[in-house]
Design an enzyme around this catalytic site. Structure first.
Site, mmCIF file in Angstrom:
data_model
loop_
_atom_site.group_PDB
_atom_site.id
_atom_site.type_symbol
_atom_site.label_atom_id
_atom_site.label_comp_id
_atom_site.label_asym_id
_atom_site.label_seq_id
_atom_site.Cartn_x
_atom_site.Cartn_y
_atom_site.Cartn_z
ATOM 1 N N ASP A 16 131.449 98.041 62.790
ATOM 2 C CA ASP A 16 131.637 98.366 64.200
ATOM 3 C C ASP A 16 131.771 97.092 65.030
ATOM 4 O O ASP A 16 131.094 96.093 64.753
ATOM 5 C CB ASP A 16 130.436 99.183 64.682
ATOM 6 C CG ASP A 16 130.700 99.904 65.984
ATOM 7 O OD1 ASP A 16 131.870 99.946 66.429
ATOM 8 O OD2 ASP A 16 129.741 100.426 66.586
ATOM 9 N N ASN A 18 135.039 95.762 66.391
ATOM 10 C CA ASN A 18 136.329 95.065 66.450
ATOM 11 C C ASN A 18 136.879 95.008 67.876
ATOM 12 O O ASN A 18 137.351 93.961 68.340
ATOM 13 C CB ASN A 18 137.356 95.758 65.557
ATOM 14 C CG ASN A 18 137.051 95.626 64.083
ATOM 15 O OD1 ASN A 18 136.252 94.791 63.675
ATOM 16 N ND2 ASN A 18 137.685 96.459 63.273
ATOM 17 N N TRP A 21 134.820 92.685 70.088
ATOM 18 C CA TRP A 21 135.089 91.295 69.709
ATOM 19 C C TRP A 21 136.362 90.807 70.413
ATOM 20 O O TRP A 21 136.395 89.706 70.980
ATOM 21 C CB TRP A 21 135.236 91.195 68.195
ATOM 22 C CG TRP A 21 135.471 89.807 67.671
ATOM 23 C CD1 TRP A 21 134.530 88.895 67.288
ATOM 24 C CD2 TRP A 21 136.748 89.175 67.473
ATOM 25 N NE1 TRP A 21 135.129 87.735 66.864
ATOM 26 C CE2 TRP A 21 136.495 87.875 66.965
ATOM 27 C CE3 TRP A 21 138.076 89.560 67.665
ATOM 28 C CZ2 TRP A 21 137.513 86.985 66.643
ATOM 29 C CZ3 TRP A 21 139.091 88.677 67.358
ATOM 30 C CH2 TRP A 21 138.805 87.407 66.857
ATOM 31 N N ARG A 29 143.279 94.553 71.512
ATOM 32 C CA ARG A 29 142.397 95.266 70.593
ATOM 33 C C ARG A 29 142.907 95.200 69.155
ATOM 34 O O ARG A 29 142.128 95.111 68.205
ATOM 35 C CB ARG A 29 142.281 96.722 71.051
ATOM 36 C CG ARG A 29 141.181 97.518 70.367
ATOM 37 C CD ARG A 29 141.073 98.908 70.981
ATOM 38 N NE ARG A 29 140.059 99.719 70.330
ATOM 39 C CZ ARG A 29 138.784 99.721 70.652
ATOM 40 N NH1 ARG A 29 138.354 98.960 71.649
ATOM 41 N NH2 ARG A 29 137.916 100.499 70.019
ATOM 42 N N HIS A 33 141.061 94.373 65.307
ATOM 43 C CA HIS A 33 141.136 95.102 64.041
ATOM 44 C C HIS A 33 141.664 94.196 62.918
ATOM 45 O O HIS A 33 141.195 94.282 61.777
ATOM 46 C CB HIS A 33 142.034 96.328 64.199
ATOM 47 C CG HIS A 33 141.449 97.397 65.067
ATOM 48 N ND1 HIS A 33 140.162 97.864 64.904
ATOM 49 C CD2 HIS A 33 141.987 98.092 66.108
ATOM 50 C CE1 HIS A 33 139.930 98.807 65.810
ATOM 51 N NE2 HIS A 33 141.006 98.958 66.543
ATOM 52 N N SER A 61 136.953 107.202 60.347
ATOM 53 C CA SER A 61 136.220 108.469 60.324
ATOM 54 C C SER A 61 137.141 109.625 60.698
ATOM 55 O O SER A 61 138.223 109.438 61.278
ATOM 56 C CB SER A 61 135.039 108.415 61.292
ATOM 57 O OG SER A 61 135.475 108.597 62.622
ATOM 58 N N ASN A 64 137.947 109.496 64.290
ATOM 59 C CA ASN A 64 138.785 108.414 64.816
ATOM 60 C C ASN A 64 140.182 108.874 65.210
ATOM 61 O O ASN A 64 140.916 108.142 65.892
ATOM 62 C CB ASN A 64 138.902 107.272 63.811
ATOM 63 C CG ASN A 64 137.649 106.423 63.715
ATOM 64 O OD1 ASN A 64 137.407 105.752 62.715
ATOM 65 N ND2 ASN A 64 136.822 106.449 64.756
ATOM 66 N N ARG A 190 122.849 104.152 65.328
ATOM 67 C CA ARG A 190 123.075 105.526 64.851
ATOM 68 C C ARG A 190 123.931 105.482 63.589
ATOM 69 O O ARG A 190 124.580 104.473 63.299
ATOM 70 C CB ARG A 190 123.745 106.374 65.930
ATOM 71 C CG ARG A 190 125.057 105.815 66.445
ATOM 72 C CD ARG A 190 125.636 106.680 67.566
ATOM 73 N NE ARG A 190 126.870 106.109 68.090
ATOM 74 C CZ ARG A 190 126.914 105.218 69.073
ATOM 75 N NH1 ARG A 190 125.782 104.799 69.654
ATOM 76 N NH2 ARG A 190 128.065 104.728 69.501
ATOM 77 N N SER A 192 126.406 107.811 62.873
ATOM 78 C CA SER A 192 127.772 108.249 63.182
ATOM 79 C C SER A 192 128.424 109.045 62.051
ATOM 80 O O SER A 192 129.566 108.777 61.654
ATOM 81 C CB SER A 192 128.641 107.039 63.552
ATOM 82 O OG SER A 192 128.187 106.440 64.746
#
Length: 236
Positions: A16, A18, A21, A29, A33, A61, A64, A190, A192
């Site tokens: 988690d 990316n 960052w 974004r 990734h 996921s 996603n 969590r 997730s």
């Protein structure tokens, strides 16, 4: 010589951070990734050198799909590149690729690439790398329930003899060692919808480090923390 894995055979990581960052560095974004894929490559190599038997990475996921279409497209493009660029290294280093989740729902060319990579690495025994694609633990448990229900109806499993082992053996991770350590990066606390059954007695490790910055030193910290704990499995 001390065991660098501290006895951990199977570790899993929720990768988690990316996007955060990239945001912190004022970058698109998509570059976050891309940097995340580089972190995957480095951690897989590191785990192999350390002697980790199995690693499961939460790559995409089932939830996603709710992300923007352009971001999903970028992620799928990176997946294609990763498989193409790293499969020969997997073969050379004895890494067996496994995919958990309903990856058959992905684009046809990706499915074909994955199937080919799985077949090509099937005989490797040094480390199993399980990549969770279109995966959700609740869906995994539902699929396992359907399988067991059908098996009881057919007489393959007697209902009054149904056991925890039957359920474990119906999960996507059935041929992997029990999960020892589950790591989540970026400070979120969590699971997730990731490996809910498998994590029942796994040690949990949360770090504020964003996934693109998670390197060998960070993995060593997580394993050292694991090694300092007394695993009780509910016994006392």
């Amino acid at each position: 010589m001390a065991d660098p894995t501290y006895g951990a055979r199977h570790i899993a990581i929720i990768m988690d951070g990316n996007g955060r960052w990239a945001k912190r560095k004022h970058l698109p974004r998509a570059l976050g990734h891309k940097k995340g894929v580089e972190a995957v490559r480095n951690i897989v190599r590191t785990a192999g050198r350390m002697g980790i038997e199995a690693m499961t990475l939460y790559a995409f996921s089932s939830e996603n799909w709710n992300r923007p279409e352009d971001e999903i497209s970028d992620l799928m493009g990176l997946l294609r590149q990763y498989i193409q660029s790293d499969i020969e290294e997997f073969v050379e280093n004895g890494v067996r690729l496994k995919v958990i989740g309903n990856y058959k729902a992905l684009d046809t060319d990706i499915v074909e690439m994955i199937d080919e990579a799985i077949e090509k690495t099937a005989g490797n025994t040094k480390m199993t790398l399980a990549v969770a694609l279109n995966y959700g633990a609740q869906d995994e448990l539902l699929r396992a329930t359907h399988y067991i229900a059908a098996a009881t109806q057919s007489g393959e499993i007697e209902l009054d003899k149904l056991s925890i082992e039957h359920i474990s053996n119906a999960l996507d991770t059935a041929d992997m060692p029990p999960l020892d350590l589950l790591i989540r990066t970026s400070g979120e606390l969590r699971l997730s919808n990731f490996l809910l059954w498998q994590a029942a007695y796994a040690e949990l490790y949360f770090t504020d480090t964003l996934w693109p910055d998670f390197d060998q030193g960070e993995l060593e910290k997580a394993l050292k923390s694991f090694g300092s704990r007394e695993r009780r499995f509910g016994g006392r």
